[in-house]
Design an enzyme around this catalytic site. Structure first.
Site, PDB file in Angstrom:
ATOM      1  CE  LYS A  10      -0.941  -2.398   3.433  1.00 46.57           C
ATOM      2  NZ  LYS A  10      -1.227  -1.022   3.892  1.00 46.57           N
TER       3      LYS A  10
ATOM      4  CD  GLU B 114       4.022   1.476   8.888  1.00 47.99           C
ATOM      5  OE1 GLU B 114       5.171   1.902   8.726  1.00 47.99           O
ATOM      6  OE2 GLU B 114       3.167   1.448   7.975  1.00 47.99           O
TER       7      GLU B 114
ATOM      8  CB  SER C 150      -6.572  -4.558  -0.858  1.00 50.81           C
ATOM      9  OG  SER C 150      -7.256  -5.159   0.226  1.00 50.81           O
TER      10      SER C 150
HETATM   11  C1  LIG Z   1      -4.900  -6.878   2.134  1.00 51.66           C
HETATM   12  C2  LIG Z   1      -4.906  -5.548   2.773  1.00 51.66           C
HETATM   13  N1  LIG Z   1      -5.827  -4.656   2.410  1.00 51.66           N
HETATM   14  C3  LIG Z   1      -5.883  -3.430   2.981  1.00 51.66           C
HETATM   15  C4  LIG Z   1      -5.009  -3.064   3.976  1.00 51.66           C
HETATM   16  C5  LIG Z   1      -5.176  -1.714   4.596  1.00 51.66           C
HETATM   17  O1  LIG Z   1      -4.203  -0.789   4.230  1.00 51.66           O
HETATM   18  P1  LIG Z   1      -4.540   0.405   3.269  1.00 51.66           P
HETATM   19  O2  LIG Z   1      -5.750   1.079   3.821  1.00 51.66           O
HETATM   20  O3  LIG Z   1      -3.327   1.279   3.350  1.00 51.66           O
HETATM   21  O4  LIG Z   1      -4.764  -0.096   1.917  1.00 51.66           O
HETATM   22  C6  LIG Z   1      -4.024  -3.957   4.387  1.00 51.66           C
HETATM   23  C7  LIG Z   1      -3.077  -3.585   5.433  1.00 51.66           C
HETATM   24  O5  LIG Z   1      -2.333  -4.306   5.966  1.00 51.66           O
HETATM   25  C8  LIG Z   1      -3.973  -5.229   3.770  1.00 51.66           C
HETATM   26  O6  LIG Z   1      -3.063  -6.136   4.122  1.00 51.66           O
END
Ligand SMILES: Cc1ncc(COP(=O)(O)O)c(C=O)c1O
Lengths: 392, 257
Positions: free
Chosen positions: A88, A110, A376
């Site tokens: 993020k 948000e 992620s």
């Molecule tokens: C570790 C992690 N992966 C994925 C997401 C999902 O968001 P996005 O689909 O925008 O990558 C989040 C959202 O808070 C997250 O914290």
């Protein structure tokens, strides 16, 4: 070609369906962001913060034990090693520099899992900007550590108490507060959602992920292109970042893992492409879970970051034209995948990320295919959920 | 020429438009509420079509939307309730709603139905002007429906001119930087914005809304526009009402005086 057009559409999806009160804000952003982002001044600041503050490039790690188990060459793109613990922050670093150049004094955002909230609070602290984060009351409970982190960083956390009290409602509240404070405030949206130009802008800031994958894979495998890229999708920002430089490379398969919650047909799910139809949510036309009457259905996922009834318009487009393959991962399977990754590779992932890991069991691939999974985020924020689930 | 045009031909000042949420507080209150609004002497009825995610609305209207949806309100249901409204309601009726439920109903089917039951105009806050012009304006014209756009203190002069050019009914002047129900009272800063727009001599009448709640704010707003719109304050009146008809009348009469 996967490319946004000048009105902000990816094929049938996108646009800027916003109340007139926000028109000046969106227009200001649309008319200025590309030009600002293209300046060498912006790029120098952005690149140096990504390197020295975020810790980029993040490693591309060959997962030996899991590769053996699955019979493929599995690499992890380690976004979990970014400062603050998830991808993020790539976006918030970009947007905070932009906000400063636009002369904004205050930031609102948000958050679902709290990762975007923490990443926003972090860059606000870095730049000395006032920061207010809207977060669903349910998410405030299930992501406690992140709430406290935001507060330690000096942000104000305001609960959103309407609807299912999750990410959708936090986003509604942030949009309302932007209407209330349109002049000095920039809204840092945390995913590839919202009115044009947000989806493309956020995707560009996240595109550093696939830019690095290409270079790193070339070094390790002698090719820039894996056979498969897998990422989880809430709004879709980490997926957009991991897919971005592969959108128009058809031989690279793009796999998006969405949250099936208790099961696609359980009524408690966030499997947007499986259950959604075309509609308008948070300023863009996209796929969303809705009733026949056009009321948005409250989603469910064990992971707060995927607990969203829509999906970024670029992903709706990838689904629509068949460029992306979408799988829906149930809560239980995601939790087990999180444990598997912990035990086999020594990485406790965020529960969002665990959905992408489980996708390995849901797709076909050939022996020795190169598969890049976008890790992620890390699981620190999810300890409460792991403990409550208890299956380890 | 619809009822909105006729109204503003005859009434250039102190036009009062009342917003309420369809199916609130009880599902079958829609038509009786409209009748009471007309009998009380208001000039326009704005029926709010409830939506799960009203991003331009504050807590009062959010709550009324939620309750109406729980009561079972939908566009289909609304058209049933108001199919014979023109037997008892003669003032202009405008539907105000977010785009998604309307798109799911089908824009053309929706406009056709509006025309059939005697609706005169629409306020769709999240339908941007360009999209309207590109996709829907012809249809609106075909069914003789007025479309009302919002402007706010931030709207540039050139954009106001464009909106005026493309409106045919009235312009909805949002009184401040805010969602509905956020502020009450009218500040000096707001008055200078009202005057600035007044001096532009637009071709469309202007109604001022958001933050109008009583005789004083109605009278002040009416000095700078052709009238005003009351929403959240009216929702609060009907919310806990034991006698809807009497409460609506005494409230509206207290505003008009
Ligand atoms: C570790 C992690 N992966 C994925 C997401 C999902 O968001 P996005 O689909 O925008 O990558 C989040 C959202 O808070 C997250 O914290």
């Amino acid at each position: 070609m996967i490319k946004v057009d000048e009105k902000g559409f990816y094929g049938k999806f996108g646009g800027a369906y916003i109340p007139e009160m926000l028109h000046p804000n969106i227009e200001e952003l649309r008319d200025n962001y590309e030009q600002i982002v293209a300046t060498s001044e912006f790029q120098e600041e952005f690149q140096s913060l990504l390197r020295d503050f975020v810790g980029r490039p993040t490693p591309l790690y060959f997962a030996k034990r899991m590769s053996e188990k699955y019979g493929a060459k599995i690499y992890f793109k380690r976004e979990d090693l970014c400062h603050t613990g998830a991808h993020k922050v790539n976006n918030t670093v970009g947007q905070i520099i932009l906000a400063k150049k636009l002369g904004k004094k205050r930031i609102i955002a948000e958050t679902g899992a709290g990762q975007h909230g923490v990443a926003t609070a972090t860059v606000c602290a870095l730049m000395g900007m006032d920061c207010t984060i809207y977060m669903g009351a349910l998410d405030i409970q299930r992501q406690r550590p992140n709430v406290e982190r935001m507060k330690i960083l000096g942000a104000k956390v305001v609960p959103a108490t309407s609807g299912s009290q999750t990410l959708k409602d936090a986003t509604n509240e942030a949009m309302r507060q932007w209407i209330n404070n349109p002049v000095d405030t920039h809204y840092i949206i945390g995913s590839v959602v919202g009115p044009h130009p947000y989806p493309e802008m956020v995707a560009r800031f996240q595109s550093v992920i696939s830019e690095e994958i290409k270079k790193q894979l070339l070094e390790k495998e002698g090719t820039e292109n894996p056979d498969i890229v897998i990422a989880c999708v809430g709004g879709g920002s980490n997926a957009a970042g991991a897919f971005y430089h592969y959108y128009n490379v058809p031989e690279v398969r793009l796999i998006a893992a969405e949250a099936a919650g208790l099961g696609i047909s359980s009524g408690k799910s966030a499997a947007t492409t499986a259950l959604g139809t075309s509609g308008i949510l948070h300023g863009s036309k996209t796929l969303l879970m809705q009733t026949e009457d056009g009321q948005v259905i409250e989603p469910h996922s064990i992971s707060a970051g995927l607990d969203y009834p829509g999906i970024g318009p670029v992903h709706a487009h990838l689904f629509d034209i068949g460029r992306g393959e979408f799988v829906a991962v149930e809560d239980e399977d995601a939790m087990k995948a999180g444990i598997e990754l912990s035990r086999m590779e020594g990485i406790i992932p965020a529960i969002e990320t665990a959905h992408a890991i489980h996708a390995l069991n849901m797709i076909t691939y050939k022996k020795d295919d190169i598969i890049v999974i976008n890790l992620s985020g890390r699981g620190d924020k999810d300890l409460d959920t792991y403990i409550k689930w208890g299956g380890y | 020429m619809n009822r909105i045009h006729t109204l503003f031909q005859n009434k250039k000042e102190r036009a009062l438009s009342i917003y309420f949420t369809a199916g609130f507080p009880a599902l079958e209150d829609t038509l009786p509420t409209m009748q009471a609004i007309e009998e009380a002497g208001a000039d326009i009825i704005e029926i709010g079509v409830p939506y799960s995610d009203p991003i331009a609305d504050g807590p009062t209207i959010q709550d009324s939307n939620m309750i109406a949806l729980e009561n079972g309100m939908s566009l289909k249901k609304l058209f049933e309730q108001i199919k014979d409204m023109r037997q008892t309601v003669s003032i202009p009726v405008v539907l105000m709603g977010y785009l998604n439920p309307i798109i799911q109903y089908g824009m053309e089917a929706f406009l056709q139905k509006c025309k059939e039951v005697g609706v005169d105009g629409l306020i769709l806050p999240d339908l941007p002007m360009q999209q309207y012009l590109d996709e829907f304006k012809e249809m609106f014209d075909q069914y003789g429906l007025s479309n009302t756009f919002l402007i706010s203190p931030q709207t540039s002069e050139s954009r106001i001119r464009e909106i005026d050019e493309n409106s045919n009914g009235f312009i909805y002047m949002v009184s401040s930087h805010s969602i509905t129900g956020a502020k009450t009272g009218i500040s000096e800063e707001q008055i200078s914005y009202f005057k600035r727009v007044q001096d532009m001599n637009l071709k469309n009448p202007r109604l001022i809304g958001f933050g109008i709640s009583d005789a004083e704010t109605f009278t002040t707003a009416s000095k700078y526009g052709n009238g005003a719109i009351i929403g959240s304050a009216f929702i609060k009146v009907v919310k806990d009402s034991k006698n809807l008809n009497a409460d609506i009348k005494s409230y509206i009469q207290s505003v008009i005086q």
